[in-house]
Write an enzyme that holds these catalytic residues in place. Structure first.
Site, short mmCIF file in Angstrom:
data_model
loop_
_atom_site.label_atom_id
_atom_site.label_comp_id
_atom_site.label_asym_id
_atom_site.label_seq_id
_atom_site.Cartn_x
_atom_site.Cartn_y
_atom_site.Cartn_z
N GLU A 206 -3.30 7.49 -4.15
CA GLU A 206 -3.21 6.23 -3.42
C GLU A 206 -3.06 5.10 -4.42
O GLU A 206 -3.79 5.07 -5.42
CB GLU A 206 -4.51 6.05 -2.62
N TYR B 269 0.86 -1.18 0.00
CA TYR B 269 0.00 0.00 0.00
C TYR B 269 0.90 1.24 0.00
O TYR B 269 1.88 1.30 0.75
CB TYR B 269 -0.89 0.01 1.25
#
Lengths: 293, 378
Positions: free
Chosen positions: B185, B101
């Site tokens: 993101e 992530y």
């Protein structure tokens, strides 16, 4: 006494020669603010006639400060140029920069706030109505005729119009200072900064805190009140029925958790002993009741 | 403004972040050929601006072009949390070795951007952050320094990411700053079994305030499938959001308008919309706003709540009168004017003496009146 400003504050206006700058410089002068000059690099050396006053225009904040001893600047410069204007003011070493401009990109606000903080300049805003200490000074666009009498309430708000609404409701009681910190995601001065200043201001007996949905500034203010504020605080939160904001992705959720809703903010403030009104009018009544003891 | 996945993906690619090959399709008849071009086996992904589409069945693997057509038809008909699926992205599947992530988000409290990264990517990253915060690295980025090679390496180490993800962290910072984004993101960022680092999915939120210096934004910002009243309002430059209630609301300043919605709701009615005419509004803006709201059939009464600061109440009253001259008013209008030039504004409305318009001097009283009128009372 007042916070951030006083009778002696000498105020420059960056962007004074634009339409908004002229209109509000006129209004600040009428409110008794010591406007000592405007700043416009292309109009240095000229002067602007405003009603019965002549205000000199300087080529830079530095020149204006050297010539007048200015310690405050109010920024009306349009968004594409606002970042450079605030950086210039901070580099000149001014104490307070009140940034009225609406619609400044967040990356610019992040950059000029960091720059100003490193140089000891307080930034108020951006996208804020400014700060008014009735009877002393008015730096920004808060209409001075809403509440003309100095009083014992300190008010801090994210919203301009809710500042005006509460000032109107409490005009009979009066304000030490009313501060609009601005509704943008990143502001130079926080609710907590204002709470601290009001706590230390002998003329402020009660604090009114106005918040709205988004971010967690009110939750953090509540934690600060519980630990550090001894004066009574009355609160109001807007946005219980407002449409839900954009989902910011996982990262947004990781940072803000469950905070940001109006109910979360109200709950946090009430847990810190703050009386939270259901409407602006009720909030004003709560403040008056608390002042009466 | 939130971007669709395929738009975010394009920005990643533009800034040198590797992404799987993919094509965007909104017409089922184009799916077969697109799937063939991608190698036959594809992932079909619903393009909606809402989370949880995987769990809602909006992401499926199709084994061949014929299956892709069937799957795309099904997904194109879906509604995910109120968002109809009008576009799908067909992407080449990859063999995932590890999932990570990586993102940057504005930290409002700190007034700067925060790098968030974790060696445990995937759908449940929020839960990881909540239950095992030590598994998620959070590092503030100094806006003056940005993310240099050294800073990227530091973030990767703190998050236990492999060193070859550091260039992605640096490129992702470029996406954030060059595109004026508030959030970027990549989730998941993967290492494939053959060792490639790829961004499989991503989110980007752009800063609307920066549109003036991002000329290519225009193409992305037009949503042909939006609400027609919202489109009409946007055309006139109005800050309008349609809601599902019956009391139309116009005010000045976002804070006061939000407050007005709340006060009306507190009186037992539901707001039909949010309309902020802004600071210093002209008569024209007021008239435009009123016209938009009156054209919403769900609206049963309208509440105009103005506290004039910079806005002058006489200009607002002039705008109301202009609107009354151009539309046939069949719905009751409750007006509360206070502040700058309030007396003049009230006199203008008294002079017009329209039978459907009434003035109430307090915000709470006016909200209550508008709420009762919407419910058929007086």
């Amino acid at each position: 006494m007042a916070i951030f400003l006083n009778k002696e504050s000498k105020v420059l206006v960056q962007g004074m020669t634009g339409a908004e700058g002229m209109k509000h410089t006129r209004r600040m002068l009428a409110a008794g603010t010591q406007i000592v000059g405007g700043v416009n690099p292309r109009k240095a050396g000229r002067a602007v006639e405003l009603d019965d006053r002549t205000v000199p225009v300087f080529g830079s904040v530095r020149d204006g400060m050297d010539a007048t001893g200015a310690d405050v600047t109010v920024v009306f410069v349009p968004p594409p140029f606002a970042r450079a204007a605030v950086v210039e003011a901070a580099d000149a070493g001014i104490g307070l920069a009140v940034v009225i401009t609406e619609g400044i990109p967040v990356h610019d606000a992040v950059a000029f706030n960091a720059h100003a903080r490193a140089r000891g300049t307080r930034v108020l805003g951006p996208n804020c109505p400014g700060v008014i200490s009735p009877g002393h000074s008015n730096a920004g666009i808060i209409p001075a005729d809403i509440a003309t009498e100095p009083g014992r309430i300190g008010l801090v708000s994210k919203s301009g119009t809710l500042t005006y609404q509460l000032m109107h409701e409490l005009r009979g009681t009066g304000f030490s200072t009313a501060v609009g910190i601005g509704g943008d995601p990143v502001t130079g001065t926080s609710h907590i900064d204002c709470l601290t200043a009001f706590e230390n201001d002998p003329d402020t007996e009660l604090i009114v805190l106005i918040g709205e949905i988004g971010g967690d500034a009110e939750e953090r203010a509540a934690a600060h009140i519980a630990q550090h504020i001894t004066k009574p605080v009355v609160g109001y939160i807007a946005g219980f029925t407002a449409p839900e904001g954009r989902t910011m992705g996982h990262a947004g959720a990781i940072v803000s958790g469950s905070s940001g809703t109006a109910s979360a903010k109200k709950k946090a403030l009430e847990a810190a002993g703050v009386a939270v009104g259901a409407t602006p009018t009720e909030t004003a009544r709560l403040a008056e009741d608390r002042l009466r003891g | 403004m939130d971007l669709y996945e395929h738009q975010a993906r394009q920005l990643f690619a533009d800034h040198g972040i590797a992404v799987p090959d993919a094509e965007v399709v909104d017409d089922p008849s184009a799916v077969h050929a697109a799937a063939e071009r991608l190698g036959g086996r594809v992932v079909v992904k619903a393009q909606v601006k809402v989370g949880g589409r995987g769990k809602a069945g909006g992401v499926k693997v199709a084994e061949d072009p014929a299956a892709a057509v069937v799957t795309a038809r099904r997904i194109l008909g879906m509604d995910i949390k109120g968002h109809p699926v009008r576009t799908v992205m067909l992407a080449q599947p990859v063999d995932i070795g590890e999932e990570f992530y990586a993102g940057y988000v504005l930290d409002r409290a700190a007034g700067t951007f925060l790098a968030i990264a974790s060696a445990e990517g995937g759908m449940d990253i929020e839960e990881v952050a909540a239950t095992r915060p030590e598994a998620v690295a959070r590092i503030h980025v100094d806006p003056a320094e940005g993310v240099s090679e050294a800073v990227a390496a530091r973030i990767a180490v703190a998050a236990s990411l492999p060193p070859e993800t550091a260039p992605v962290l640096q490129a992702l910072w470029q996406v954030l700053t060059a595109e004026d984004a508030l959030l970027v993101e990549v989730n998941p960022l993967v290492r494939t079994t053959d060792g490639r680092i790829l961004a499989l999915d991503g989110k980007v939120t752009l800063d609307d305030n920066a549109a003036f210096r991002q000329p290519r934004r225009d193409a992305d910002s037009v949503d042909p499938h939006g609400d027609p009243l919202e489109a009409a309002a946007a055309d006139k430059g109005l800050n309008y959001v349609r809601l599902d209630g019956e009391v139309g609301i116009i005010g000045n300043g976002a804070g006061l308008v939000m407050s007005t919605l709340d006060v009306v709701a507190g009186c037992g009615a539901r707001p039909a919309n949010f309309l902020d005419i802004g600071g210093g509004a002209s008569a024209r803006v007021m008239a435009d706003g009123l016209t938009v709201i009156l054209s919403d059939p769900a609206v049963k009464s309208v509440f105009v709540n103005v506290f004039g600061g910079i806005t002058a109440c006489d200009a607002v009253a002039d705008g109301i009168v202009q609107a009354l001259d151009s539309v046939h008013l069949t719905k009751p209008l409750v007006v509360r004017l206070d502040g700058n030039n309030a007396a003049r504004g009230r006199a203008i409305l008294d002079g017009r003496a329209h039978p459907m318009v009434q003035q109430v001097t307090t915000m709470d009283g006016a909200a209550d009146r508008a709420a009762r009128l919407a419910q058929g009372g007086h």
